[in-house]
Design a protein around this motif. Structure first.
Motif, mmCIF file in Angstrom:
data_model
loop_
_atom_site.group_PDB
_atom_site.id
_atom_site.type_symbol
_atom_site.label_atom_id
_atom_site.label_comp_id
_atom_site.label_asym_id
_atom_site.label_seq_id
_atom_site.Cartn_x
_atom_site.Cartn_y
_atom_site.Cartn_z
ATOM 1 N N ALA A 6 0.093 -5.473 3.940
ATOM 2 C CA ALA A 6 0.419 -6.441 4.707
ATOM 3 C C ALA A 6 0.264 -5.460 6.631
ATOM 4 N N GLY A 7 0.372 -4.777 6.798
ATOM 5 C CA GLY A 7 0.365 -4.739 8.043
ATOM 6 C C GLY A 7 1.008 -3.946 8.559
ATOM 7 N N THR A 8 0.344 -3.463 9.920
ATOM 8 C CA THR A 8 1.314 -2.663 11.142
ATOM 9 C C THR A 8 2.893 -3.681 11.166
ATOM 10 N N SER A 9 4.358 -3.225 11.248
ATOM 11 C CA SER A 9 5.162 -3.833 11.724
ATOM 12 C C SER A 9 5.189 -5.058 11.239
ATOM 13 N N ALA A 10 4.675 -5.747 9.770
ATOM 14 C CA ALA A 10 4.701 -7.156 9.147
ATOM 15 C C ALA A 10 6.094 -6.856 8.736
ATOM 16 N N SER A 11 6.374 -8.106 8.742
ATOM 17 C CA SER A 11 7.780 -8.517 7.823
ATOM 18 C C SER A 11 8.015 -10.202 7.609
ATOM 19 N N VAL A 12 8.411 -10.636 7.153
ATOM 20 C CA VAL A 12 8.841 -11.777 6.585
ATOM 21 C C VAL A 12 9.170 -13.181 7.952
#
Length: 459
Positions: free
Chosen positions: A219-225
């Motif tokens: 999902a990528g660096t530092s990815a979050s909902v």
């Protein structure tokens, strides 16, 4: 209080927005609908919030704790309260959070927190639940359960009894927990860098990971909902991109990718999205498929301040200085007071009936017709730029600011009553929320509940 410069005011607005951004979603109240504006009918109906309410009880925060120095913490964002925090109303009790004061910008955002269930009619303590170190609690509306969490721990508490319904240690770093229509959603991530996997697990309050799991690998660096909206069958994943950030929309029921945009993205209006791009310094209004409907220059990051209190059949979208149709995204009108990135700008705490209430940085409360953009009244108010979270009975808006608690007649623009707060500067800040039609006022050292008076106006 000494006069502040426009830049100082804007800085204070940014701090207050950060303190209440999450909570604002939790405290949206639709109390009452139509009202008869005829003078005689007004006199004979319930007085509502049009006259100073009757105080039911006041509770010194020190009576809630036996730990020296503990203060009110803001629910849900526990790291943003140093005594002037908000409470939440559940289906049975008012819920307060207590903990040690925080230093803003501190690296450690977890600390020991105790939840307290209060009888809303008399202020007595019904239950206490020490949680240990947690950093946040779920935003409302809160019914029979409330969730709090730290990076690797989720604890869900029954709001009627304070009983722990479940305590879970997910196999990932927890970013957020929400309880929506009886379903508990826990989201977080595994791994680091571009290969980070975003995780959503759903279940019940007693078994919070029992229903399904959604995974977004790589999902990528530092990815979050960043957003989860079951009513629109979507969740949004945000993460670092090139050069700033990316947001991607997924279907909640299948995990299928729908579309991606450069910048931050949030659902807004009926089926719309607002995208903010910092590398292009623009903000866009998009339809449900990600097609751009409106594109305009961004005057200040985070500069579109959506109304926090809604009591209206028509709630348009505010973006920059523009007001847009919540379904089609069509531009309705513009007014510079809506864009707090401008020297003449401000914030928009509420829409009540046909009136959008704006608080300008230069010291005015302004009522604007939501459909036409016509200014219908202007009321000088020194602390207009700190007007935040409130409740309404369909005509009168009760809000808190740096001086206390006040009731605004949204038809005429007149402040009809005020309850001043003691103290100085930010210590005077008052939060106003609701509890089954009553007013909850929380200041630095006390909690009080006020009841609207009924019957003919004695005057």
């Amino acid at each position: 209080m000494p006069s502040l410069s426009v830049n100082s005011k804007r800085g204070l607005v940014i701090v207050l927005v950060a303190m209440t951004a999450i909570a604002s979603a939790a405290i949206t109240w639709k109390v009452g609908h139509d009202y008869d504006r005829r003078r005689e009918a007004d006199r004979m109906r319930s007085l509502g919030f049009g006259v100073r309410p009757t105080p039911l009880w006041t509770l010194d925060v020190k009576r809630l704790t036996d730990q020296p120095g503990e203060v009110l913490r803001t629910i849900p964002s526990l790291d943003n309260g140093n005594g002037y925090g908000t409470l939440v109303d559940s289906s049975t009790h008012l819920i307060a959070a207590l903990g040690q004061p925080r230093t803003y910008g501190g690296a450690d955002i977890t600390s020991d927190v105790t939840l307290v269930g209060l009888d809303r009619t008399q202020g007595s303590t019904v239950w206490k639940r020490p949680l240990g170190p947690v950093r946040q609690c779920s935003e409302g509306p809160v019914t029979d359960a409330i969730a709090c969490w730290s990076d690797r721990r989720v604890i869900i508490v029954d709001t009627a009894t304070g009983r722990v319904r479940s305590e879970t240690t997910p196999g990932f770093d927890v970013s957020g927990v929400s309880i929506i229509d009886g379903t508990t959603f826990i989201n977080g991530s595994r791994g680091q860098g571009p290969s980070t996997t975003v995780v959503i697990q759903a279940g019940t309050a007693d078994k919070p990971m029992s229903s399904f799991t959604r995974l977004v690998p790589n999902a990528g660096t530092s990815a979050s909902v960043t957003e989860l909206v079951p009513s629109r069958n979507l969740f949004i994943v945000g993460g670092l991109g090139d050069p700033y950030s990316m947001s991607t929309v997924y279907a909640l029921d299948t995990g299928t990718r729908r579309f991606a945009v450069n910048g931050s993205l949030r659902p807004i209006g009926v089926d719309l999205f607002r995208a903010e791009s910092l590398d292009r310094y623009t903000e866009q209004l998009m339809d449900d498929n990600g097609t751009t409907l409106q594109n305009q220059r961004l005057s200040l990051a985070g500069g579109s301040f959506q109304p926090q209190v809604l009591a209206t059949p028509f709630a348009p979208v505010v973006m920059g200085d523009g007001v847009f149709d919540p379904t089609s995204g069509a531009l309705l009108w513009r007014d510079p007071v809506l864009d707090w990135g401008r020297p003449v700008g401000g914030v928009t705490p509420a829409i009540v009936g046909d009136v959008l209430v704006a608080g300008s940085l230069d010291g005015n409360l302004i009522g604007i017709d939501t459909r036409t953009g016509r200014r219908v009244w202007t009321t000088p108010w020194r602390n207009s730029f700190t007007a935040r979270i409130g409740i309404t009975d369909g005509r009168y808006l009760v809000f808190g600011d740096l001086s206390g608690m006040h009731s605004l007649d949204t038809v005429t623009g007149r402040i009809v009553w005020s309850v001043e707060s003691p103290g100085t500067d930010v210590d005077r800040y008052t939060y106003v929320s609701g509890a089954r039609g009553d007013i909850v006022r929380s200041a630095k050292d006390s909690i009080s509940v006020w009841r609207a008076r009924t019957g003919p106006d004695p005057a």
